[in-house]
Design an enzyme around this catalytic site. Structure first.
Site, PDB file in Angstrom:
ATOM      1  N   GLU A  60       0.816  -1.220   0.000  1.00  0.00           N
ATOM      2  CA  GLU A  60       0.000   0.000   0.000  1.00  0.00           C
ATOM      3  C   GLU A  60       0.847   1.265   0.000  1.00  0.00           C
ATOM      4  OE1 GLU A  60      -0.658  -2.693   1.840  1.00  0.00           O
ATOM      5  OE2 GLU A  60      -2.542  -3.309   0.921  1.00  0.00           O
ATOM      6  N   HIS A 129     -12.031  -6.363   7.553  1.00  0.00           N
ATOM      7  CA  HIS A 129     -12.904  -5.987   6.434  1.00  0.00           C
ATOM      8  C   HIS A 129     -14.147  -5.225   6.875  1.00  0.00           C
ATOM      9  CE1 HIS A 129     -10.683  -9.660   5.280  1.00  0.00           C
ATOM     10  NE2 HIS A 129     -10.503  -8.990   4.151  1.00  0.00           N
TER      11      HIS A 129
END
Lengths: 327, 418
Positions: A60, A129
């Site tokens: 990322e 999530h």
């Protein structure tokens, strides 16, 4: 106008901007060949080629760092972080670099970059999530944090974010992707960043919220209407910097304010909204400012009953709205 | 009877389409047997049964798109007979449930009521306080509809709107010619009505509404009085340290006359008129924006000097706002020195529960006719307001004539101020 989902609206915004500005490109994990794990970028690589829809390594910090460099050189990258929680390895790039480039270079350089990331719970996703991580970024001047609550806003705000000359974090509620559908203006359509929106008029109580909770609050408001109370629902849309004027106006209108977020209660965006109201609206308040939020526990649980306990829903919001309406 | 719900078939999936039923009503299924095929925009999957049993009814047709959590079919599980439960149970349980519901509502209502009584008006929110102040609303008179009887913003807005409509009904429609000039009155400083101002307002409103007032006025020649007072004025001030005022002479004259006309020294008590034995004269004393009415007790027993001294003392206390209730109790008749600020004619409001008030106006020099000759005399108007329930014109006229005579009969030769 066609009725499309929140997810399709975001896809449309990306497609439209890539079509009309060749500097716009998309990058992220699995965004190309697979079309993204939620299929937001489906078909973009086929249409615009591998150089404008890049599959990146699982790194990322690299995705965001690459975007910053490209943005500084005149491109308009739209980076996708697969799940909002995964953004944390990139926070140094975002907070120390992207947010400060304009300041650090005394206005010589800018960073017109968008980082998209799905956030939020209620989808049985458990800790990696389901989280709301917006408050990591909502105290860093130089950044804009946008969270749309409807398909039309999602399209209009994403196009505005891509055209903005500063870094914008664009958080999409993943439960809203396929849940919310409405008519969305085709082609070029923008919604201004930094402006909250009254989604429902009412004069008994004011509910201020953002993200999926806007939809839940609207459902709750319809139910509460049967008890004779009309709720004003203000959608923040941009959670940093906040639209102070709209917040003050909405709070003063009824004097009874409920602030709703699915983030953990302490230190949430609503803590700042509450402070704005307390500083500006004391003599218009008719009840204590109330907040409804997730509990202060580390994460949204996996177990369905526990997830329900953590996650907000229209019933919980309605109950709290009724409490403040009757105060 | 169990319901099988549309399961969640993946992250972000909120709805699915039933493509194909794999069972039909009456089919026997075991746990994990496939019931139907579902398509979502991510996957195609089979929905398994969660229990052993017999399929009852299919609730969704093939091709329908439904939300996650919607019942798709019913299942009669082993050991239960769906039909019995579905027909008998609800009929029996319904009245009981209704009864319980009513009881619960009643309990909730009672709970709310008792709380209302306990804490009404004890918690005032900032906006309610602000609106009450802006619109001069006594919160004690507002019904609270909030929790524990709290007055909400809506409650007070109702009062404000109600007030406004009541007022606009009472105000006569403006004349057509002044509509063009009608302007919004811009509000200036707001003065809260409290303390002495409120007491005055209450008392005056009560007197004006309760007592049927009647008025009469007599012109009185005060030339002799002026001569007497002028003669002693300077020496009195030097000897006594306070002023010999005209007002003292009037109070003295009134006190003496009241002894002869006791009906003026009475009060209306509903079913009777009480004639007061003591003659206690209330006098009006102004201090800044306040009005006090202290009492000279047994004024008929005091000399002019004694009255002058009392007036001086009471006026002094009034200016310093040191008058207490004790100073203001027990008055039976009021003399008001309206002449002090130049008035020549006024209509006083009686100081309830007294039955009359005398206004002593300015002494002014005027040409008057005496024995067919014109002379310049010091004239003063005496204005009397009476409670018409107690007194009629005759009694009032006789009283006022008597006061007038006393004033006119003061003389340097006969009047002693000590």
């Amino acid at each position: 106008m066609a009725k499309i989902s929140y997810l399709q609206a975001i896809h449309q915004a990306l497609d439209f901007e890539m079509g009309q500005d060749e500097n716009v490109f998309v990058l992220g994990e699995d965004v190309g060949k697979k079309g993204g794990v939620f299929k937001v970028t489906e078909g973009l690589q086929e249409k615009y080629g591998e150089l404008r829809c890049l599959d990146t390594p699982l790194a990322e910090s690299n995705i965001v760092g690459t975007s910053i460099g490209a943005a500084m050189m005149g491109k308009r990258p739209v980076a996708e972080i697969q799940f909002a929680e995964y953004i944390l390895p990139a926070t140094n790039q975002i907070l120390n670099e992207a947010a400060k480039i304009r300041y650090r270079s005394d206005g010589d350089w800018d960073c017109p970059m968008v980082i998209r990331a799905p956030f939020g719970g209620g989808i049985h996703g458990a800790l990696y999530h389901s989280q709301s991580i917006e408050t990591v970024f909502t105290s860093t001047p130089g950044l804009k944090v946008v969270i749309p609550s409807t398909p039309a806003d999602a399209k209009g705000l994403l196009i505005s974010s891509i055209r903005d000359n500063d870094p914008v974090l664009f958080f999409e509620h993943k439960k809203a992707y396929r849940l919310l559908k409405e008519e969305v203006p085709e082609d070029d359509y923008t919604v201004p960043i930094g402006k909250a929106d009254v989604k429902r008029d009412g004069d008994d109580i004011t509910v201020i919220t953002y993200g999926l909770c806007v939809n839940y609050a609207l459902q709750a408001a319809e139910r509460l209407s049967k008890d004779g109370y009309e709720a004003e629902v203000l959608d923040l849309r941009t959670v940093y910097p906040l639209d102070r004027e709209a917040i003050i106006k909405a709070a003063s209108k009824t004097g009874k304010v409920l602030l709703v977020t699915e983030d953990n209660l302490e230190g949430s965006v609503m803590s700042e909204v509450s402070a704005i109201i307390a500083e500006n609206c004391l003599y218009d308040l008719d009840a204590p400012i109330m907040r409804l939020a997730g509990p202060d526990v580390p994460s949204m649980p996996y177990s369905p009953p526990m997830e329900d306990y953590f996650m907000l829903n229209p019933e919980k919001i309605e109950a709290k709205m009724k409490e403040i309406a009757e105060h | 009877m169990e319901e099988i719900l549309m399961p969640k078939l993946g992250e972000s999936v909120t709805e699915g389409t039933i493509e194909n039923w794999l069972v039909k009503p009456g089919d026997r299924v075991e746990e994990y047997d496939a019931l139907c095929e579902v398509i979502t925009d991510k996957v195609t999957a089979e929905v398994p049964s969660v229990l052993d049993g017999t399929i009852g009814e299919l609730l969704v047709s093939e091709g329908d798109t439904i939300e996650v959590g919607t019942p798709i079919c019913t299942l009669e599980t082993d050991g239960t007979s769906g039909k019995e439960t579905s027909t008998d149970e609800p009929v029996e349980s319904e009245p009981e449930q209704t009864g319980q519901a009513i009881k619960a509502v009643q309990q909730a209502k009672e709970g709310r009521k008792s709380k209302q009584n306990a804490a009404k008006g004890t918690r005032i929110s900032p906006v309610v306080m602000r609106l009450a102040n802006e619109h001069n609303i006594d919160l004690g008179t507002v019904e609270g509809s909030g929790i524990e009887g709290r007055i909400t913003k809506k409650d007070i807005q109702k009062v404000i709107e109600g007030d406004f409509s009541a007022k606009s009904q009472m105000t006569p429609a403006p004349q057509s010619d002044d509509i063009g000039e009608k302007r919004e009155i811009s509000a200036g400083e707001e003065i809260p009505v409290t303390g002495v101002r409120k007491a005055i307002a209450d008392k005056m409103s009560y007197s004006a509404q309760e007592i049927p007032h009647a008025w009469l006025m007599m012109e009185t020649d005060a030339t002799n009085l002026v001569n007497v007072r002028n003669r002693y004025k300077t020496s009195f001030r030097e000897n006594e340290g306070y002023n010999l005022t005209f007002f003292s002479f009037f109070v003295k004259a009134v006190a003496e006359t009241l002894k002869e006309h006791p009906m003026l020294n009475s009060s209306w008590q509903g079913d009777k008129i009480v004639i007061n034995k003591d003659i206690n004269i209330s006098i009006a004393v102004a201090g800044d924006d306040k009005l006090y009415v202290p009492v000279i007790k047994n004024a008929d027993e005091l000399s002019i000097k004694g009255i002058a001294r009392k007036i001086s003392e009471l006026a002094d206390l009034g200016r310093k706002h040191q008058l207490t209730t004790r100073h203001m109790e027990g008055g039976t008749f009021t003399v008001n020195n309206t002449g002090a600020f130049g008035s020549v004619e006024s209509m006083g409001i009686i100081n309830h529960p007294q039955s009359a008030i005398l206004q002593v106006e300015s002494i002014v020099k005027r040409p008057v006719v005496i024995d067919d000759m014109i002379a310049i005399r010091h004239m003063v108007n005496l204005c009397l307001s009476i409670d018409h329930r107690v007194l009629d014109g005759l009694a009032a006229g006789e009283f006022l004539s008597a006061v007038k005579q006393r004033i006119e009969n003061y003389s340097v030769e006969t009047t002693s101020i000590y």
